[in-house]
Design an enzyme around this catalytic site. Structure first.
Site, PDB file in Angstrom:
ATOM      1  CG  ASP A   1       4.768  -5.923  -2.887  1.00  0.00           C
ATOM      2  OD1 ASP A   1       5.075  -4.939  -2.206  1.00  0.00           O
ATOM      3  OD2 ASP A   1       5.259  -7.051  -2.711  1.00  0.00           O
TER       4      ASP A   1
ATOM      5  CG  HIS B   1      13.217   6.051  -2.847  1.00  0.00           C
ATOM      6  ND1 HIS B   1      12.095   6.607  -3.416  1.00  0.00           N
ATOM      7  CD2 HIS B   1      14.272   6.642  -3.437  1.00  0.00           C
ATOM      8  CE1 HIS B   1      12.457   7.489  -4.325  1.00  0.00           C
ATOM      9  NE2 HIS B   1      13.774   7.528  -4.365  1.00  0.00           N
TER      10      HIS B   1
ATOM     11  CB  SER C   1      13.653  10.631  -5.782  1.00  0.00           C
ATOM     12  OG  SER C   1      13.753   9.848  -6.939  1.00  0.00           O
TER      13      SER C   1
END
Length: 372
Positions: free
Chosen positions: A229, A164, A305
């Protein structure tokens, strides 16, 4: 039926051997790693690079949700492990893969509280100061991405990070084409006499030296999924630098079950946004796990992250202790626990399949990727 049997073998490819001796050391298990090989490569249109970089991923699907999800089919797994490669000139390719086994051996909880809740009670993070720490292993393996995330050196020219940080699931982020990796270094060279600044009351000032990224690999499981998901299971990416970094790196390894981790703990260092210019180290207990994710409450802020989650265990074959990266810190997640919102920080586990894929990206030869 044959495909289903193969899938079960792939998902259970790890055979951990944990001795029962009273003098037992936390030992790296032995794993039977599958082989992932490119089958075909297709040229894609150049991306637009129009997505905003997100420094965290939020998903309401927690441990119970993931555990209750049906197993992916064999074809779905191949699809998730296929990948896109972004080059520095802006060109983009998609590579389909084959998988082989060789016989041998929080819904309503949004807004300002989300950022605050990434610190759980007393803030247990440690800022690392002084070149004697920052420039030495394992802290020296942590690097900063120009998109704002953290990465970890895993080879002479490769950095592991979160997907991401490069791609929002639909499009590549702004700055991904001219992506750079920053290495902390002292602002002034040690040339003078008696310039041992680490003994001084003032920490030595550091700066980032940047290296451009040559190409980036992102699995299709992230690109075709989303944080709610299957996508979160594939929130990892590998960057290849334009030139070697000349630092010691940390090897990747298959993630053992949480109960086999030393003290049940994990460790990672990153560039948290609330401490600009500082490398921040932390460790904490694993609270829960699924096949693909580790749930913990390590104190963290956006910017961490992409940090490599690592543990130190005994390597029986080499008769020594060895640190390995077993996951990639993804970020913060709200979870609906029986109608009550609870938050975790989440790391993506390096499974045997992911190990085989990342190792092949690094080495380019599956024969070098048989032992996880």
């Amino acid at each position: 039926m044959a495909a289903l049997s193969t899938l079960i073998l792939l998902l259970c490819a790890a055979k951990d051997v944990m001795p029962s001796s009273p003098h037992w050391k936390p030992t790296w298990p032995s794993y039977r790693v599958p082989v992932i090989l490119p089958q075909s490569t297709l040229n894609l249109d150049k991306p637009q690079f129009d997505a905003e970089a997100r420094l965290e991923v939020v998903s309401p699907c927690g441990p119970a949700c993931h555990k209750s999800s049906p197993l992916p089919t064999y074809e779905e797994v191949k699809n998730y492990l296929s990948y896109e490669t972004l080059y520095a000139n802006g060109s983009l390719t998609e590579t389909e893969v084959g998988i082989y086994i060789l016989s041998n051996g929080g819904d309503g909880s949004q807004g300002r509280s989300r950022t605050k809740r990434q610190i759980y009670g007393y803030d247990s993070r440690f800022s690392i100061f002084g070149k004697d720490f920052l420039l030495n292993y394992p802290f020296s393996t942590s690097v900063k991405l120009s998109t704002g995330c953290t990465g970890t050196l895993v080879a002479e020219k490769h950095v592991l990070t979160a997907a991401h940080c490069i791609h929002d699931g639909k499009s590549y982020v702004k700055g991904a084409q001219k992506l750079r990796v920053g290495f902390l270094k002292p602002k002034q060279k040690d040339g003078g006499k008696g310039s041992n600044i680490t003994n001084s009351a003032m920490p030595e000032k550091m700066k980032f030296q940047w290296i451009r990224v040559k190409r980036t690999h992102v699995p299709k499981g992230w690109i075709k999924g989303n944080a709610n998901d299957i996508g979160m299971d594939y929130d990892y990416a590998l960057l290849e630098l334009k030139k070697p970094h000349k630092r010691k790196f940390m090897k990747i390894g298959v993630s053992p079950p949480a109960r086999h981790l030393p003290g049940g703990r994990i460790h990672f260092s990153g560039y948290d946004n609330d401490r600009p210019g500082n490398l921040v180290y932390r460790f904490c207990d694993v609270k829960d796990e699924t096949y693909d994710l580790l749930y913990q409450q390590c104190d963290a802020q956006p910017g961490a992250s992409g940090s490599g989650v690592y543990v130190r265990m005994w390597k029986r074959q080499n008769h020594k202790w060895e640190r390995k990266i077993i996951g990639i810190f993804s970020g913060h997640q709200w979870v609906d626990m029986n109608g009550t919102p609870q938050d975790f920080n989440v790391a993506v586990r390096i499974t045997p399949l992911k190990y085989a894929q990342i190792c092949y990206w690094i080495k380019g030869n599956y024969l070098d990727c048989r032992e996880g």
